[in-house]
Design a protein around this motif. Structure first.
Motif, mmCIF file in Angstrom:
data_model
loop_
_atom_site.group_PDB
_atom_site.id
_atom_site.type_symbol
_atom_site.label_atom_id
_atom_site.label_comp_id
_atom_site.label_asym_id
_atom_site.label_seq_id
_atom_site.Cartn_x
_atom_site.Cartn_y
_atom_site.Cartn_z
ATOM 1 N N ARG A 415 0.846 -1.185 0.000
ATOM 2 C CA ARG A 415 0.000 0.000 0.000
ATOM 3 C C ARG A 415 0.885 1.240 0.000
ATOM 4 N NH1 ARG A 415 -4.005 -0.581 4.562
ATOM 5 N NH2 ARG A 415 -2.483 0.451 5.883
ATOM 6 N N GLY A 416 0.760 2.049 -1.049
ATOM 7 C CA GLY A 416 1.572 3.251 -1.131
ATOM 8 C C GLY A 416 1.138 4.122 -2.288
ATOM 9 N N HIS A 417 1.678 5.332 -2.316
ATOM 10 C CA HIS A 417 1.257 6.310 -3.308
ATOM 11 C C HIS A 417 2.467 7.132 -3.730
ATOM 12 C CE1 HIS A 417 -2.046 8.648 -5.196
ATOM 13 N NE2 HIS A 417 -1.194 9.666 -5.094
ATOM 14 N N ALA A 418 2.518 7.489 -5.010
ATOM 15 C CA ALA A 418 3.607 8.308 -5.547
ATOM 16 C C ALA A 418 3.025 9.482 -6.304
ATOM 17 C CB ALA A 418 4.494 7.478 -6.478
ATOM 18 N N ARG A 419 3.709 10.619 -6.208
ATOM 19 C CA ARG A 419 3.274 11.816 -6.936
ATOM 20 C C ARG A 419 4.497 12.539 -7.474
ATOM 21 N NH1 ARG A 419 -0.772 16.149 -4.312
ATOM 22 N NH2 ARG A 419 -2.234 14.560 -5.106
ATOM 23 N N MET A 420 4.392 13.007 -8.705
ATOM 24 C CA MET A 420 5.399 13.938 -9.204
ATOM 25 C C MET A 420 4.707 15.211 -9.668
ATOM 26 S SD MET A 420 6.791 12.182 -12.736
ATOM 27 C CE MET A 420 5.809 12.171 -14.252
ATOM 28 N N VAL A 421 5.386 16.339 -9.425
ATOM 29 C CA VAL A 421 4.879 17.656 -9.790
ATOM 30 C C VAL A 421 5.729 18.160 -10.943
ATOM 31 C CG1 VAL A 421 4.400 19.998 -8.998
ATOM 32 C CG2 VAL A 421 4.170 18.065 -7.410
ATOM 33 N N VAL A 422 5.102 18.342 -12.092
ATOM 34 C CA VAL A 422 5.808 18.668 -13.331
ATOM 35 C C VAL A 422 5.652 20.150 -13.654
ATOM 36 C CG1 VAL A 422 6.022 18.166 -15.796
ATOM 37 C CG2 VAL A 422 5.391 16.333 -14.184
ATOM 38 N N ASP A 423 6.766 20.801 -13.955
ATOM 39 C CA ASP A 423 6.757 22.163 -14.482
ATOM 40 C C ASP A 423 6.428 22.071 -15.974
ATOM 41 O OD1 ASP A 423 7.412 24.623 -15.640
ATOM 42 O OD2 ASP A 423 9.072 24.986 -14.264
ATOM 43 N N LEU A 424 5.230 22.467 -16.362
ATOM 44 C CA LEU A 424 4.781 22.289 -17.739
ATOM 45 C C LEU A 424 5.532 23.183 -18.731
ATOM 46 C CD1 LEU A 424 0.919 21.953 -17.246
ATOM 47 C CD2 LEU A 424 2.527 20.166 -17.954
ATOM 48 N N ASP A 425 6.035 24.297 -18.264
ATOM 49 C CA ASP A 425 6.731 25.196 -19.173
ATOM 50 C C ASP A 425 8.112 24.667 -19.558
ATOM 51 O OD1 ASP A 425 4.673 27.122 -19.269
ATOM 52 O OD2 ASP A 425 5.311 27.909 -17.325
ATOM 53 N N ARG A 426 8.755 23.931 -18.649
ATOM 54 C CA ARG A 426 10.092 23.408 -18.943
ATOM 55 C C ARG A 426 10.112 21.895 -19.074
ATOM 56 N NH1 ARG A 426 14.061 24.847 -14.682
ATOM 57 N NH2 ARG A 426 12.283 24.626 -13.260
ATOM 58 N N GLU A 427 9.038 21.234 -18.673
ATOM 59 C CA GLU A 427 8.937 19.778 -18.664
ATOM 60 C C GLU A 427 10.072 19.143 -17.857
ATOM 61 O OE1 GLU A 427 8.039 18.017 -22.596
ATOM 62 O OE2 GLU A 427 6.029 17.862 -21.680
ATOM 63 N N VAL A 428 10.224 19.652 -16.635
ATOM 64 C CA VAL A 428 11.127 19.066 -15.648
ATOM 65 C C VAL A 428 10.344 18.890 -14.354
ATOM 66 C CG1 VAL A 428 13.199 20.106 -16.678
ATOM 67 C CG2 VAL A 428 11.977 21.312 -14.841
ATOM 68 N N LEU A 429 10.909 18.148 -13.429
ATOM 69 C CA LEU A 429 10.242 17.884 -12.164
ATOM 70 C C LEU A 429 10.537 18.987 -11.160
ATOM 71 C CD1 LEU A 429 10.896 14.051 -11.733
ATOM 72 C CD2 LEU A 429 8.807 15.184 -12.508
ATOM 73 N N LEU A 430 9.491 19.461 -10.489
ATOM 74 C CA LEU A 430 9.641 20.397 -9.384
ATOM 75 C C LEU A 430 9.629 19.683 -8.043
ATOM 76 C CD1 LEU A 430 7.213 23.190 -10.614
ATOM 77 C CD2 LEU A 430 9.712 23.290 -10.578
ATOM 78 N N GLY A 431 9.001 18.520 -7.989
ATOM 79 C CA GLY A 431 8.935 17.784 -6.736
ATOM 80 C C GLY A 431 8.443 16.368 -6.948
#
Length: 483
Positions: A415-431
Protein backbone atom coordinates in the motif's frame (compact mmCIF):
# COMPACT_ATOMS: atom_id res chain seq x y z
CA UNK A 1 34.26 13.69 27.80
CA UNK A 2 36.87 15.83 29.53
CA UNK A 3 35.68 18.88 31.41
CA UNK A 4 37.97 21.37 29.70
CA UNK A 5 39.82 21.84 26.45
CA UNK A 6 41.73 19.12 24.65
CA UNK A 7 44.00 21.99 23.56
CA UNK A 8 45.14 24.23 26.40
CA UNK A 9 46.78 27.11 24.52
CA UNK A 10 44.14 29.10 22.61
CA UNK A 11 45.55 31.22 19.82
CA UNK A 12 44.98 32.26 16.22
CA UNK A 13 43.33 30.03 13.61
CA UNK A 14 42.16 30.51 10.07
CA UNK A 15 38.72 29.14 10.95
CA UNK A 16 36.86 28.66 14.23
CA UNK A 17 33.84 26.33 14.26
CA UNK A 18 31.23 26.53 17.03
CA UNK A 19 29.63 23.10 17.27
CA UNK A 20 31.12 19.67 16.56
CA UNK A 21 28.07 17.89 15.21
CA UNK A 22 27.99 16.56 11.65
CA UNK A 23 27.63 20.10 10.26
CA UNK A 24 30.55 21.49 12.22
CA UNK A 25 32.66 18.46 11.38
CA UNK A 26 32.00 18.89 7.65
CA UNK A 27 32.95 22.56 7.49
CA UNK A 28 36.07 21.81 9.54
CA UNK A 29 37.01 18.94 7.23
CA UNK A 30 36.66 21.04 4.07
CA UNK A 31 38.59 23.94 5.56
CA UNK A 32 41.39 21.61 6.67
CA UNK A 33 41.47 19.94 3.24
CA UNK A 34 42.18 23.39 1.81
CA UNK A 35 45.14 23.79 4.14
CA UNK A 36 43.49 26.14 6.65
CA UNK A 37 44.08 25.83 10.39
CA UNK A 38 40.89 25.04 12.32
CA UNK A 39 39.66 25.15 15.92
CA UNK A 40 36.46 23.26 16.77
CA UNK A 41 34.52 24.15 19.93
CA UNK A 42 31.97 21.81 21.51
CA UNK A 43 30.09 22.21 24.80
CA UNK A 44 28.44 18.76 24.87
CA UNK A 45 29.30 15.56 22.98
CA UNK A 46 31.39 15.65 19.83
CA UNK A 47 28.96 14.38 17.22
CA UNK A 48 26.09 16.56 18.36
CA UNK A 49 22.34 16.04 18.54
CA UNK A 50 22.21 13.88 15.41
CA UNK A 51 24.65 11.28 16.70
CA UNK A 52 23.28 10.87 20.21
CA UNK A 53 19.65 12.07 20.48
CA UNK A 54 18.16 12.41 17.00
CA UNK A 55 18.88 10.77 13.63
CA UNK A 56 21.15 7.91 14.71
CA UNK A 57 19.37 6.64 17.85
CA UNK A 58 15.87 7.15 16.46
CA UNK A 59 16.66 5.17 13.31
CA UNK A 60 18.46 2.49 15.33
CA UNK A 61 15.31 2.11 17.45
CA UNK A 62 12.88 2.33 14.55
CA UNK A 63 14.59 -0.26 12.36
CA UNK A 64 13.51 -3.32 14.43
CA UNK A 65 9.94 -1.96 14.51
CA UNK A 66 9.85 -1.52 10.73
CA UNK A 67 11.63 -4.83 10.07
CA UNK A 68 8.94 -6.73 11.94
CA UNK A 69 6.20 -4.79 10.17
CA UNK A 70 7.81 -5.62 6.80
CA UNK A 71 8.04 -9.31 7.70
CA UNK A 72 4.37 -9.39 8.59
CA UNK A 73 3.53 -8.15 5.10
CA UNK A 74 5.07 -11.24 3.44
CA UNK A 75 3.24 -14.57 3.56
CA UNK A 76 5.58 -17.25 4.88
CA UNK A 77 7.65 -14.72 6.79
CA UNK A 78 4.54 -13.53 8.62
CA UNK A 79 4.11 -16.92 10.26
CA UNK A 80 7.65 -16.76 11.67
CA UNK A 81 6.90 -13.59 13.64
CA UNK A 82 5.52 -15.19 16.77
CA UNK A 83 6.42 -12.84 19.60
CA UNK A 84 6.94 -9.24 20.59
CA UNK A 85 10.08 -7.24 20.09
CA UNK A 86 12.81 -7.82 22.65
CA UNK A 87 12.98 -4.26 23.96
CA UNK A 88 16.16 -4.93 25.91
CA UNK A 89 17.96 -5.93 22.73
CA UNK A 90 16.42 -3.00 20.82
CA UNK A 91 17.76 -0.57 23.42
CA UNK A 92 21.12 -2.34 23.43
CA UNK A 93 21.27 -1.96 19.64
CA UNK A 94 20.59 1.76 20.05
CA UNK A 95 23.33 1.99 22.66
CA UNK A 96 25.85 0.46 20.26
CA UNK A 97 25.05 2.99 17.57
CA UNK A 98 25.42 5.92 19.97
CA UNK A 99 28.57 4.30 21.43
CA UNK A 100 26.98 4.46 24.87
CA UNK A 101 27.07 8.26 24.59
CA UNK A 102 30.86 8.17 24.61
CA UNK A 103 32.26 10.63 22.05
CA UNK A 104 35.89 9.48 22.19
CA UNK A 105 35.87 8.14 18.63
CA UNK A 106 34.41 11.30 17.12
CA UNK A 107 36.74 13.51 19.15
CA UNK A 108 39.70 11.51 17.85
CA UNK A 109 38.40 11.97 14.30
CA UNK A 110 38.34 15.76 14.72
CA UNK A 111 41.95 15.68 15.86
CA UNK A 112 42.89 13.22 13.10
CA UNK A 113 42.12 15.81 10.40
CA UNK A 114 44.49 18.22 12.09
CA UNK A 115 41.91 20.40 13.83
CA UNK A 116 42.23 21.46 17.47
CA UNK A 117 39.29 20.53 19.69
CA UNK A 118 38.24 22.85 22.51
CA UNK A 119 35.71 21.47 24.97
CA UNK A 120 33.56 24.07 26.63
CA UNK A 121 31.05 26.83 25.94
CA UNK A 122 32.09 29.00 23.01
CA UNK A 123 30.93 32.60 22.72
CA UNK A 124 31.66 35.18 20.05
CA UNK A 125 33.45 38.13 21.65
CA UNK A 126 33.41 40.58 18.75
CA UNK A 127 34.53 40.34 15.13
CA UNK A 128 36.56 37.15 14.51
CA UNK A 129 37.01 36.51 18.25
CA UNK A 130 35.73 33.59 20.33
CA UNK A 131 36.13 32.81 24.01
CA UNK A 132 35.77 29.27 25.34
CA UNK A 133 34.87 28.56 28.96
CA UNK A 134 35.53 25.01 30.12
CA UNK A 135 33.45 23.22 32.73
CA UNK A 136 36.28 23.88 35.20
CA UNK A 137 36.12 27.62 34.55
CA UNK A 138 39.28 27.78 32.43
CA UNK A 139 39.14 30.39 29.64
CA UNK A 140 40.64 30.26 26.15
CA UNK A 141 40.75 33.18 23.76
CA UNK A 142 40.66 32.33 20.06
CA UNK A 143 40.97 34.58 17.02
CA UNK A 144 39.98 33.72 13.46
CA UNK A 145 41.93 35.10 10.51
CA UNK A 146 39.18 34.31 8.02
CA UNK A 147 35.96 32.81 9.41
CA UNK A 148 33.84 31.84 12.38
CA UNK A 149 31.23 29.20 11.50
CA UNK A 150 28.20 28.81 13.77
CA UNK A 151 26.95 25.22 13.73
CA UNK A 152 25.32 25.01 17.16
CA UNK A 153 22.10 23.40 15.96
CA UNK A 154 18.70 23.63 17.62
CA UNK A 155 16.80 22.33 20.63
CA UNK A 156 13.21 21.41 21.39
CA UNK A 157 10.76 24.30 21.65
CA UNK A 158 8.27 23.58 24.42
CA UNK A 159 4.98 25.49 24.40
CA UNK A 160 4.09 27.89 27.21
CA UNK A 161 1.37 25.79 28.83
CA UNK A 162 0.33 25.90 32.50
CA UNK A 163 1.87 22.99 34.38
CA UNK A 164 4.49 22.06 31.79
CA UNK A 165 7.38 22.28 34.26
CA UNK A 166 5.54 20.14 36.78
CA UNK A 167 4.76 17.56 34.07
CA UNK A 168 8.46 17.13 33.13
CA UNK A 169 7.59 16.16 29.55
CA UNK A 170 9.77 14.13 27.23
CA UNK A 171 11.38 15.79 24.24
CA UNK A 172 13.14 14.11 21.33
CA UNK A 173 16.07 13.44 23.69
CA UNK A 174 13.95 11.50 26.17
CA UNK A 175 12.24 9.78 23.27
CA UNK A 176 15.54 8.41 21.97
CA UNK A 177 17.67 7.83 25.09
CA UNK A 178 15.05 6.22 27.36
CA UNK A 179 15.35 2.50 28.07
CA UNK A 180 11.95 1.73 29.53
CA UNK A 181 8.62 1.54 27.75
CA UNK A 182 5.81 3.64 29.25
CA UNK A 183 2.49 1.81 29.29
CA UNK A 184 0.69 4.93 28.01
CA UNK A 185 2.42 7.63 26.00
CA UNK A 186 0.90 10.80 24.59
CA UNK A 187 2.81 12.37 21.70
CA UNK A 188 1.97 16.02 21.00
CA UNK A 189 2.78 17.19 17.47
CA UNK A 190 2.26 15.73 14.01
CA UNK A 191 5.52 16.70 12.31
CA UNK A 192 8.40 14.38 11.50
CA UNK A 193 9.54 13.86 15.10
CA UNK A 194 5.99 13.31 16.30
CA UNK A 195 5.07 10.66 13.75
CA UNK A 196 8.39 8.83 14.13
CA UNK A 197 8.12 8.79 17.93
CA UNK A 198 4.52 7.56 17.71
CA UNK A 199 5.59 4.78 15.33
CA UNK A 200 8.55 3.84 17.51
CA UNK A 201 6.89 3.65 20.91
CA UNK A 202 3.69 2.02 19.65
CA UNK A 203 5.93 -0.63 18.08
CA UNK A 204 7.81 -1.10 21.34
CA UNK A 205 4.60 -1.73 23.27
CA UNK A 206 3.27 1.63 24.47
CA UNK A 207 -0.35 2.56 24.02
CA UNK A 208 0.23 5.74 22.04
CA UNK A 209 -2.12 8.66 21.62
CA UNK A 210 -0.99 11.22 19.03
CA UNK A 211 -2.44 14.72 19.39
CA UNK A 212 -2.26 16.96 16.34
CA UNK A 213 -3.53 20.50 15.78
CA UNK A 214 -3.95 20.22 12.00
CA UNK A 215 -2.88 17.07 10.17
CA UNK A 216 0.07 14.73 10.13
CA UNK A 217 3.16 15.94 8.21
CA UNK A 218 1.55 19.26 7.24
CA UNK A 219 4.46 20.32 5.01
CA UNK A 220 4.21 17.25 2.81
CA UNK A 221 1.53 16.19 0.34
CA UNK A 222 -1.66 15.47 2.29
CA UNK A 223 -1.76 11.80 1.29
CA UNK A 224 1.48 11.20 3.24
CA UNK A 225 -0.12 12.03 6.57
CA UNK A 226 -3.32 10.21 5.65
CA UNK A 227 -1.53 6.94 4.92
CA UNK A 228 0.58 7.17 8.07
CA UNK A 229 -2.46 7.99 10.21
CA UNK A 230 -4.27 4.95 8.80
CA UNK A 231 -1.29 2.71 9.56
CA UNK A 232 -0.82 4.04 13.10
CA UNK A 233 -4.50 3.47 13.81
CA UNK A 234 -4.33 -0.07 12.47
CA UNK A 235 -1.31 -0.69 14.74
CA UNK A 236 -3.41 0.29 17.76
CA UNK A 237 -2.48 3.93 18.26
CA UNK A 238 -5.11 6.63 18.65
CA UNK A 239 -4.67 9.68 16.41
CA UNK A 240 -6.67 12.75 17.38
CA UNK A 241 -6.53 15.76 15.06
CA UNK A 242 -7.80 19.28 15.64
CA UNK A 243 -6.93 19.28 19.35
CA UNK A 244 -4.52 21.28 21.52
CA UNK A 245 -3.16 20.80 25.02
CA UNK A 246 -4.12 23.69 27.32
CA UNK A 247 -2.80 22.43 30.64
CA UNK A 248 -0.79 19.71 32.40
CA UNK A 249 -0.81 18.28 35.95
CA UNK A 250 1.61 15.89 37.62
CA UNK A 251 1.32 16.40 41.38
CA UNK A 252 3.16 13.14 42.13
CA UNK A 253 6.57 13.15 40.37
CA UNK A 254 6.38 9.34 40.18
CA UNK A 255 2.77 9.30 39.06
CA UNK A 256 0.88 9.82 35.81
CA UNK A 257 0.48 13.11 33.97
CA UNK A 258 -2.94 14.55 33.18
CA UNK A 259 -3.45 16.62 30.03
CA UNK A 260 -6.29 19.11 29.69
CA UNK A 261 -7.45 19.62 26.10
CA UNK A 262 -9.06 22.61 24.42
CA UNK A 263 -12.30 20.69 23.97
CA UNK A 264 -12.63 20.48 27.75
CA UNK A 265 -11.63 16.83 27.97
CA UNK A 266 -8.77 15.28 29.89
CA UNK A 267 -6.29 12.54 29.07
CA UNK A 268 -4.04 10.59 31.44
CA UNK A 269 -0.71 9.05 30.49
CA UNK A 270 2.44 7.72 32.07
CA UNK A 271 4.57 10.06 29.93
CA UNK A 272 3.92 12.88 27.47
CA UNK A 273 6.33 13.71 24.64
CA UNK A 274 6.24 17.15 23.04
CA UNK A 275 7.36 17.35 19.41
CA UNK A 276 6.10 20.86 18.76
CA UNK A 277 9.01 22.49 16.99
CA UNK A 278 12.62 23.54 17.41
CA UNK A 279 14.39 26.67 18.63
CA UNK A 280 17.87 27.83 17.52
CA UNK A 281 20.72 27.14 19.94
CA UNK A 282 21.99 30.70 19.63
CA UNK A 283 20.86 32.19 22.93
CA UNK A 284 24.22 32.38 24.67
CA UNK A 285 26.88 32.44 21.97
CA UNK A 286 27.65 36.17 21.93
CA UNK A 287 25.54 37.26 18.96
CA UNK A 288 24.95 40.62 20.64
CA UNK A 289 28.67 41.43 20.36
CA UNK A 290 28.33 41.62 16.56
CA UNK A 291 24.94 43.34 16.40
CA UNK A 292 22.71 40.26 16.20
CA UNK A 293 19.84 39.20 18.44
CA UNK A 294 20.62 36.36 20.90
CA UNK A 295 18.35 33.35 20.45
CA UNK A 296 17.44 34.21 16.86
CA UNK A 297 17.53 32.23 13.66
CA UNK A 298 20.31 33.58 11.44
CA UNK A 299 19.60 34.77 7.91
CA UNK A 300 22.33 33.89 5.43
CA UNK A 301 23.24 34.39 1.78
CA UNK A 302 23.79 31.55 -0.68
CA UNK A 303 27.32 30.89 0.65
CA UNK A 304 25.95 30.86 4.25
CA UNK A 305 27.46 34.22 5.22
CA UNK A 306 25.32 35.81 7.93
CA UNK A 307 23.35 38.86 6.82
CA UNK A 308 24.03 42.12 8.64
CA UNK A 309 27.61 41.37 9.68
CA UNK A 310 30.36 43.25 7.87
CA UNK A 311 33.60 41.72 6.71
CA UNK A 312 32.57 38.36 5.19
CA UNK A 313 33.71 36.34 8.21
CA UNK A 314 30.63 35.01 10.05
CA UNK A 315 28.84 31.93 8.67
CA UNK A 316 25.77 30.07 9.96
CA UNK A 317 25.26 26.46 8.94
CA UNK A 318 22.61 23.81 9.53
CA UNK A 319 19.63 24.29 11.81
CA UNK A 320 20.63 27.80 12.96
CA UNK A 321 19.87 29.33 9.55
CA UNK A 322 16.40 27.71 9.56
CA UNK A 323 16.51 26.74 5.89
CA UNK A 324 16.05 23.00 6.40
CA UNK A 325 16.39 21.40 9.83
CA UNK A 326 17.87 18.21 8.38
CA UNK A 327 21.33 16.79 9.03
CA UNK A 328 22.08 15.99 5.41
CA UNK A 329 21.09 19.48 4.30
CA UNK A 330 23.27 21.05 6.98
CA UNK A 331 26.20 18.91 5.87
CA UNK A 332 25.63 20.07 2.28
CA UNK A 333 25.72 23.68 3.48
CA UNK A 334 28.87 22.97 5.46
CA UNK A 335 30.71 21.43 2.51
CA UNK A 336 29.70 24.34 0.29
CA UNK A 337 30.56 27.00 2.87
CA UNK A 338 33.85 25.30 3.72
CA UNK A 339 34.88 25.57 0.08
CA UNK A 340 33.71 29.20 -0.05
CA UNK A 341 35.75 30.02 3.06
CA UNK A 342 38.81 28.47 1.44
CA UNK A 343 38.26 30.43 -1.79
CA UNK A 344 37.90 33.73 0.06
CA UNK A 345 40.94 32.99 2.20
CA UNK A 346 43.04 32.36 -0.89
CA UNK A 347 41.70 35.38 -2.75
CA UNK A 348 40.06 33.23 -5.42
CA UNK A 349 36.71 34.11 -7.04
CA UNK A 350 33.63 32.82 -5.25
CA UNK A 351 31.23 30.95 -7.55
CA UNK A 352 27.92 31.82 -5.90
CA UNK A 353 25.75 31.77 -9.02
CA UNK A 354 22.85 29.28 -8.98
CA UNK A 355 24.22 25.74 -8.83
CA UNK A 356 27.76 27.15 -8.55
CA UNK A 357 30.52 25.53 -6.50
CA UNK A 358 29.94 27.91 -3.58
CA UNK A 359 26.14 28.25 -3.74
CA UNK A 360 23.66 26.30 -1.59
CA UNK A 361 21.08 26.36 -4.39
CA UNK A 362 19.56 23.03 -3.39
CA UNK A 363 18.25 24.71 -0.21
CA UNK A 364 15.61 26.40 -2.35
CA UNK A 365 14.97 23.76 -4.99
CA UNK A 366 15.87 20.20 -4.03
CA UNK A 367 15.70 19.46 -0.29
CA UNK A 368 15.17 15.71 0.30
CA UNK A 369 13.57 14.42 3.48
CA UNK A 370 12.53 11.01 4.77
CA UNK A 371 10.42 10.02 7.75
CA UNK A 372 10.98 6.45 8.90
CA UNK A 373 7.41 5.70 9.79
CA UNK A 374 5.38 2.71 8.64
CA UNK A 375 4.87 3.36 5.78
CA UNK A 376 7.89 5.54 5.07
CA UNK A 377 7.32 9.03 3.66
CA UNK A 378 9.94 10.53 1.35
CA UNK A 379 9.87 13.75 -0.64
CA UNK A 380 12.12 16.18 -2.49
CA UNK A 381 11.46 19.61 -3.94
CA UNK A 382 8.08 21.31 -3.98
CA UNK A 383 4.69 19.89 -3.15
CA UNK A 384 1.86 20.62 -5.57
CA UNK A 385 0.54 23.37 -3.29
CA UNK A 386 3.97 24.95 -2.91
CA UNK A 387 4.65 24.84 -6.64
CA UNK A 388 1.33 26.44 -7.50
CA UNK A 389 1.82 29.05 -4.80
CA UNK A 390 5.21 29.92 -6.28
CA UNK A 391 3.55 30.71 -9.60
CA UNK A 392 4.53 27.61 -11.57
CA UNK A 393 2.21 26.14 -14.18
CA UNK A 394 2.13 22.52 -13.07
CA UNK A 395 0.71 19.11 -13.75
CA UNK A 396 0.28 16.71 -10.84
CA UNK A 397 0.76 13.03 -11.65
CA UNK A 398 -0.43 10.43 -9.11
CA UNK A 399 0.11 6.66 -9.21
CA UNK A 400 -0.64 3.90 -6.71
CA UNK A 401 2.32 1.66 -5.97
CA UNK A 402 0.36 -1.51 -6.62
CA UNK A 403 0.77 -0.75 -10.33
CA UNK A 404 4.40 -1.92 -10.05
CA UNK A 405 5.07 -5.65 -9.96
CA UNK A 406 8.16 -5.01 -7.85
CA UNK A 407 6.05 -3.43 -5.12
CA UNK A 408 3.69 -6.42 -5.10
CA UNK A 409 6.64 -8.76 -4.64
CA UNK A 410 8.13 -6.55 -1.93
CA UNK A 411 5.02 -6.87 0.21
CA UNK A 412 1.71 -8.71 -0.14
CA UNK A 413 -0.95 -6.05 -0.52
CA UNK A 414 1.66 -3.30 -0.82
CA UNK A 415 0.00 0.00 0.00
CA UNK A 416 1.57 3.25 -1.13
CA UNK A 417 1.26 6.31 -3.31
CA UNK A 418 3.61 8.31 -5.55
CA UNK A 419 3.27 11.82 -6.94
CA UNK A 420 5.40 13.94 -9.20
CA UNK A 421 4.88 17.66 -9.79
CA UNK A 422 5.81 18.67 -13.33
CA UNK A 423 6.76 22.16 -14.48
CA UNK A 424 4.78 22.29 -17.74
CA UNK A 425 6.73 25.20 -19.17
CA UNK A 426 10.09 23.41 -18.94
CA UNK A 427 8.94 19.78 -18.66
CA UNK A 428 11.13 19.07 -15.65
CA UNK A 429 10.24 17.88 -12.16
CA UNK A 430 9.64 20.40 -9.38
CA UNK A 431 8.94 17.78 -6.74
CA UNK A 432 8.39 14.09 -6.05
CA UNK A 433 6.76 12.35 -3.08
CA UNK A 434 6.73 8.63 -2.28
CA UNK A 435 4.81 6.98 0.56
CA UNK A 436 5.13 3.24 1.12
CA UNK A 437 7.30 0.53 2.67
CA UNK A 438 10.96 0.92 1.74
CA UNK A 439 10.53 4.08 -0.33
CA UNK A 440 13.40 5.89 1.40
CA UNK A 441 15.77 4.11 -0.99
CA UNK A 442 13.89 5.57 -3.97
CA UNK A 443 14.42 9.16 -2.93
CA UNK A 444 17.90 9.77 -4.27
CA UNK A 445 16.80 9.03 -7.82
CA UNK A 446 14.11 11.69 -7.42
CA UNK A 447 16.62 14.10 -5.91
CA UNK A 448 18.95 13.67 -8.88
CA UNK A 449 16.05 14.28 -11.26
CA UNK A 450 14.90 17.43 -9.43
CA UNK A 451 18.35 18.91 -8.72
CA UNK A 452 19.59 18.02 -12.20
CA UNK A 453 16.44 19.40 -13.86
CA UNK A 454 16.41 16.30 -16.05
CA UNK A 455 13.96 16.76 -18.94
CA UNK A 456 11.13 14.26 -18.74
CA UNK A 457 11.76 13.34 -22.33
CA UNK A 458 15.21 12.13 -21.26
CA UNK A 459 14.12 10.74 -17.90
CA UNK A 460 11.97 8.10 -19.57
CA UNK A 461 15.21 6.55 -20.90
CA UNK A 462 16.38 5.90 -17.31
CA UNK A 463 15.09 2.32 -17.15
CA UNK A 464 14.03 0.83 -13.83
CA UNK A 465 15.06 -2.79 -13.22
CA UNK A 466 12.32 -5.41 -13.18
CA UNK A 467 10.97 -6.36 -10.69
CA UNK A 468 11.87 -3.58 -8.26
CA UNK A 469 9.85 -1.00 -6.35
CA UNK A 470 11.59 1.65 -8.48
CA UNK A 471 9.41 0.55 -11.43
CA UNK A 472 7.04 3.18 -10.07
CA UNK A 473 9.00 5.68 -12.21
CA UNK A 474 7.78 3.87 -15.35
CA UNK A 475 4.16 4.27 -14.30
CA UNK A 476 4.57 7.92 -13.25
CA UNK A 477 6.12 8.85 -16.59
CA UNK A 478 3.58 6.82 -18.54
CA UNK A 479 0.74 8.57 -16.70
CA UNK A 480 2.25 11.95 -17.55
CA UNK A 481 2.53 11.07 -21.24
CA UNK A 482 -1.09 9.85 -21.34
CA UNK A 483 -2.34 13.05 -19.71
Amino acid sequence: MSATSDNQTGGIYDVIVLGAGPVGQNVADHARAAGLSVAVVERELVGGECSYWACVPSKALLRPVIAVADARRVDGARQAVTGRLDTGRVFARRNRYVTDWDDTGQAEWVKSIGADLFRGHGRIAGPRRVTVTGDDGAHHSLTARHAVAIATGSGPALPDIPGIEEARPWTNRHGTDSSSVPARLVVVGGGGVGVEMATLWQGLGSQVTLLVRRRLLPRMESFAGELIERSLTEAGAEVRTGVQVTGLRRPDPAGPVTLTLDDGGELEADEVLFATGRAPATGDIGLDTVGLTPGSWLDVDTTCLVDGVDGDWLYALGDVNHRALLTHQGKYQARTAGDAIAARAAGRPVDDAPWGDHATTADQHAVPQVFFTDPEAAAVGLSAEQATGAGHRVQVVDVEFDAAQGAKLYADGYRGHARMVVDLDREVLLGVTFVGPGVSELLHSATVAVAGEVPLKRLRHAIACFPTVSEIWLFLLAAYRRD
